[in-house]
Scaffold this motif. Sequence first.
Motif, PDB file in Angstrom:
ATOM      1  N   ILE A   1      18.539  31.687 -93.301  1.00  0.00           N
ATOM      2  CA  ILE A   1      18.248  32.589 -92.193  1.00  0.00           C
ATOM      3  C   ILE A   1      17.188  33.590 -92.623  1.00  0.00           C
ATOM      4  N   SER A   2      16.321  33.969 -91.694  1.00  0.00           N
ATOM      5  CA  SER A   2      15.250  34.917 -91.994  1.00  0.00           C
ATOM      6  C   SER A   2      15.766  36.348 -91.914  1.00  0.00           C
ATOM      7  N   PRO A   3      15.183  37.266 -92.687  1.00  0.00           N
ATOM      8  CA  PRO A   3      15.561  38.680 -92.586  1.00  0.00           C
ATOM      9  C   PRO A   3      15.419  39.183 -91.153  1.00  0.00           C
ATOM     10  N   GLY A   4      16.451  39.894 -90.685  1.00  0.00           N
ATOM     11  CA  GLY A   4      16.440  40.435 -89.333  1.00  0.00           C
ATOM     12  C   GLY A   4      17.046  39.520 -88.293  1.00  0.00           C
ATOM     13  N   ASP A   5      17.206  38.225 -88.602  1.00  0.00           N
ATOM     14  CA  ASP A   5      17.794  37.290 -87.639  1.00  0.00           C
ATOM     15  C   ASP A   5      19.315  37.302 -87.724  1.00  0.00           C
ATOM     16  N   SER A   6      19.944  36.874 -86.625  1.00  0.00           N
ATOM     17  CA  SER A   6      21.400  36.755 -86.565  1.00  0.00           C
ATOM     18  C   SER A   6      21.779  35.332 -86.185  1.00  0.00           C
TER      19      SER A   6
ATOM     20  N   ARG B   1      32.941  35.012 -96.255  1.00  0.00           N
ATOM     21  CA  ARG B   1      34.272  34.420 -96.325  1.00  0.00           C
ATOM     22  C   ARG B   1      35.035  34.658 -95.028  1.00  0.00           C
ATOM     23  N   ALA B   2      35.742  33.609 -94.549  1.00  0.00           N
ATOM     24  CA  ALA B   2      36.661  33.715 -93.413  1.00  0.00           C
ATOM     25  C   ALA B   2      38.061  33.436 -93.935  1.00  0.00           C
ATOM     26  N   MET B   3      39.031  34.397 -93.726  1.00  0.00           N
ATOM     27  CA  MET B   3      40.358  34.261 -94.308  1.00  0.00           C
ATOM     28  C   MET B   3      41.433  34.579 -93.270  1.00  0.00           C
ATOM     29  N   THR B   4      42.561  33.826 -93.334  1.00  0.00           N
ATOM     30  CA  THR B   4      43.693  34.067 -92.447  1.00  0.00           C
ATOM     31  C   THR B   4      44.713  34.960 -93.134  1.00  0.00           C
ATOM     32  N   GLU B   5      45.744  35.339 -92.363  1.00  0.00           N
ATOM     33  CA  GLU B   5      46.768  36.265 -92.860  1.00  0.00           C
ATOM     34  C   GLU B   5      47.524  35.706 -94.050  1.00  0.00           C
ATOM     35  N   ASN B   6      47.693  34.363 -94.093  1.00  0.00           N
ATOM     36  CA  ASN B   6      48.448  33.766 -95.198  1.00  0.00           C
ATOM     37  C   ASN B   6      47.572  33.444 -96.404  1.00  0.00           C
ATOM     38  N   GLY B   7      46.315  33.949 -96.429  1.00  0.00           N
ATOM     39  CA  GLY B   7      45.469  33.847 -97.609  1.00  0.00           C
ATOM     40  C   GLY B   7      44.606  32.613 -97.700  1.00  0.00           C
ATOM     41  N   VAL B   8      44.617  31.732 -96.688  1.00  0.00           N
ATOM     42  CA  VAL B   8      43.737  30.560 -96.704  1.00  0.00           C
ATOM     43  C   VAL B   8      42.342  31.009 -96.298  1.00  0.00           C
ATOM     44  N   TYR B   9      41.301  30.533 -97.019  1.00  0.00           N
ATOM     45  CA  TYR B   9      39.950  30.984 -96.698  1.00  0.00           C
ATOM     46  C   TYR B   9      38.946  29.856 -96.898  1.00  0.00           C
ATOM     47  N   ALA B  10      37.725  30.087 -96.346  1.00  0.00           N
ATOM     48  CA  ALA B  10      36.598  29.184 -96.538  1.00  0.00           C
ATOM     49  C   ALA B  10      35.360  30.031 -96.730  1.00  0.00           C
ATOM     50  N   LEU B  11      34.351  29.455 -97.441  1.00  0.00           N
ATOM     51  CA  LEU B  11      33.134  30.183 -97.771  1.00  0.00           C
ATOM     52  C   LEU B  11      31.921  29.513 -97.156  1.00  0.00           C
ATOM     53  N   CYS B  12      30.926  30.335 -96.822  1.00  0.00           N
ATOM     54  CA  CYS B  12      29.623  29.843 -96.365  1.00  0.00           C
ATOM     55  C   CYS B  12      28.560  30.478 -97.249  1.00  0.00           C
ATOM     56  N   GLU B  13      27.697  29.626 -97.820  1.00  0.00           N
ATOM     57  CA  GLU B  13      26.606  30.126 -98.649  1.00  0.00           C
ATOM     58  C   GLU B  13      25.485  30.618 -97.729  1.00  0.00           C
ATOM     59  N   ILE B  14      25.078  31.859 -97.893  1.00  0.00           N
ATOM     60  CA  ILE B  14      24.021  32.462 -97.084  1.00  0.00           C
ATOM     61  C   ILE B  14      22.768  32.609 -97.943  1.00  0.00           C
ATOM     62  N   ILE B  15      21.658  32.047 -97.485  1.00  0.00           N
ATOM     63  CA  ILE B  15      20.366  32.187 -98.158  1.00  0.00           C
ATOM     64  C   ILE B  15      19.428  32.882 -97.187  1.00  0.00           C
ATOM     65  N   VAL B  16      19.027  34.103 -97.537  1.00  0.00           N
ATOM     66  CA  VAL B  16      18.120  34.860 -96.670  1.00  0.00           C
ATOM     67  C   VAL B  16      16.704  34.675 -97.197  1.00  0.00           C
ATOM     68  N   THR B  17      15.887  34.032 -96.406  1.00  0.00           N
ATOM     69  CA  THR B  17      14.494  33.778 -96.764  1.00  0.00           C
ATOM     70  C   THR B  17      13.712  33.624 -95.476  1.00  0.00           C
ATOM     71  N   LYS B  18      12.407  33.466 -95.583  1.00  0.00           N
ATOM     72  CA  LYS B  18      11.585  33.338 -94.381  1.00  0.00           C
ATOM     73  C   LYS B  18      11.671  31.901 -93.876  1.00  0.00           C
ATOM     74  N   VAL B  19      12.506  31.654 -92.901  1.00  0.00           N
ATOM     75  CA  VAL B  19      12.686  30.322 -92.314  1.00  0.00           C
ATOM     76  C   VAL B  19      12.527  30.425 -90.799  1.00  0.00           C
ATOM     77  N   PRO B  20      12.149  29.328 -90.156  1.00  0.00           N
ATOM     78  CA  PRO B  20      11.984  29.354 -88.694  1.00  0.00           C
ATOM     79  C   PRO B  20      13.331  29.512 -87.988  1.00  0.00           C
ATOM     80  N   SER B  21      13.273  30.176 -86.862  1.00  0.00           N
ATOM     81  CA  SER B  21      14.433  30.188 -85.970  1.00  0.00           C
ATOM     82  C   SER B  21      14.218  29.221 -84.815  1.00  0.00           C
ATOM     83  N   THR B  22      12.956  28.932 -84.486  1.00  0.00           N
ATOM     84  CA  THR B  22      12.615  27.864 -83.532  1.00  0.00           C
ATOM     85  C   THR B  22      11.430  27.087 -84.078  1.00  0.00           C
ATOM     86  N   LEU B  23      11.401  25.809 -83.741  1.00  0.00           N
ATOM     87  CA  LEU B  23      10.331  24.920 -84.206  1.00  0.00           C
ATOM     88  C   LEU B  23      10.065  23.904 -83.104  1.00  0.00           C
ATOM     89  N   ARG B  24       8.811  23.840 -82.653  1.00  0.00           N
ATOM     90  CA  ARG B  24       8.468  22.893 -81.588  1.00  0.00           C
ATOM     91  C   ARG B  24       6.991  22.556 -81.645  1.00  0.00           C
TER      92      ARG B  24
END
Length: 721
Positions: A203-208, A254-277
């Motif tokens: 994801i590019s800086p400033g994007d959501s 990280r996304a975690m539930t009340e009973n402690g189960v979780y999953a991770l997403c690797e986030i790389i912030v760099t200059k990448v397109p948000s649209t391409l056409r």
Amino acid sequence: MKRILTYVVLAVFMLAPLSFCAAAEGYTITLTPRKNVTLKPGATQQVSVSITPVNLAEHTILWTSENEYIASVSQKGVITAHAAGSTTVRAMIESGDFASLTVNVTGNPVKTLSIKETNVELTLGSTYQMEAEINATADDKRVKWFTDDDSIVTIDQNGKVTAVGYGTALITVLSVNGMTAQATVYVPSEVSNILIDPQTLMISPGDSRALDAYVFPGNARNRDLTWESSSDKIARVNQEGVVTAVKEGACQVRAMTENGVYALCEIIVTKVPSTLRFEEDALYLTRQNRKATLSPIITPENAKDALLSWESSDENVALVENGRIIAVGFGSAEITCTSENGLTAACAVHVSEEVTDAAFDSEIYRIYLGSDPFTPEIVFLPEGAADRIVAYSSSNERIASISEDGVVTPGELGKAVLSAQTAGGIRFETEIFIVEDTREINFPLDNYILTEHTTLDLTVVAQSESAVVPKLKWQSSIPSVCAVIDGTLYAQSEGATVITASTEDGALRCMCTVTVIDNPTVQTKTVALTFDNGPDQYTQEILDALDAFGVKATFFLLGKNVQANPKLAALFKNTDHEIGNHTYANDSLNTSSVADISKSLARTDAAIMKAVGREATVLRAPDANLSARLFATFLDARPFIGWSKIIPDMLSDATIQSVREATLAAAYDTSILVLHESSKATSEALYELLQDMILGGYRFVTVSELRELTGDTSAVFTTKP
């Protein structure tokens, strides 16, 4: 007085059988008690049965109760009362005849039954007390409890539920008189796994970007997630899973539930397109104009230097490198551009000959007033060449407008000129007429008279000059008298037929009568058309042409082809064409033994009978110049049919024209002509050939009809000029 007694006696004898028959149609069953019985709970009652008419047959009686919770009945007719209420007891014999009575069990019955809590959620191992609610006036409020899945919940006869497994179970309560009520018990499981999509996000800086999270199993309790980032300075995440990039770098969400189960997403912030056409959906290249460059449109601005990969779906058509395209062969390929973060853009590349000309697919369009918009096709020359249209225009937008995409919208009555221009600068146009809708079609005359072997083009007119006659279907009731092909009549023999012209949807129709009379100026000649070696790939086309003119022919079928193509052979069912036996595999009769010849013909006869449903009436040997003496040793009553001329339609260079010329040159009165079902040239030439022969004075018969006309009774029938 004697006469009166005689009549009475006769009447008794006449009516007696009728009375017996009426009794035989059914039995009368009588129960004792007859209509109803009243019992207290626990009491019993024997029911007796009488059956009329009485005969020696022993009947089996089937006893049933509509509600065995109120009162049951044994197969000996003993009723036992159980709970207050009413039910019907029935006694039926094997004929279907029956009698019934009502059983009333005294007391106040259960009238309403429900479970106090119909939806219950339990944790694993917990219990819950179910409560049955019954009307207060009921004398007997006893109930029984059931579960449909004891691997999820168990229940005792006091209504106590225990959760023993995860899932959903149905609890049923049953009253003494058979009423039921149900409740659902849900035992949710704990969360065991979480999946985040995508697992890596560039994801590019400033994007959501919103992350999707899936919690397993689907019926788990406490499914709410808590989101957090390992570095808010690189990327933040809110509690809806929306990641906002702050500055270049890497972190984890990280996304975690009340009973402690979780999953991770690797986030790389760099200059990448948000649209391409691509701006272009398609490129058109030619041998002369082989190169082009695709420039992707990327947002945001700071991602224009993103790493991109390029690919061609067919490198035999087009090559691509960093957006630069080179055409290497004719055809179509798709050029794909993919960013490092998985965005894609695609453009079709069409490589063809240079366009030398272009045109609308019709020189004139006649469109009904009020018709829907339509898109005319564009035809490019040479065939296979392609271009794109860069401009459309109309000389009168009120009559017909045309959009940038080439969609024509009909307007007022009148005429307009539609124009188009290709990217290569070729300009072309067509006329469009907006006309009244056709409500009626007619022939100018009700009756037409033609002489044999002549032709006439019929005309169909609409209700007004501005109305257009649509495309028509044509039919002759007796095509052998006069056929009609695309509105043209071909008179063949004396008689009368009805010609029908109708629209393709059958909504409009008109008819006329055509009478064909003798033509004293034309000498009628008779010819037998025969087709060998079928059935084959062009059988259907040949039959269609013959049927259009009402022409009968003789088809000599090979046994092996019939067995290999039974559906094609079945096309001869319900036709007037004569079927002949041409041996099993085009077997030579000059070099075969009598036993082999007999076997070949018998196998073919059997195959024809199975597929066509009728016998082969004539025979044809693949060899020429066979003597009648040879055939007399083994043949049945069917004649062998020779030929006057074999048309060379199986040559590799056979054409429509060569087949027509050869057939017309070979034809004469009483001739037998041989063509082949496997010849494409014959199937394509047949319509025009039949037209030529009809106008040339020929009429068509089967070989058996020709044999009868000539009076030839020899074992081998052949005609020569």
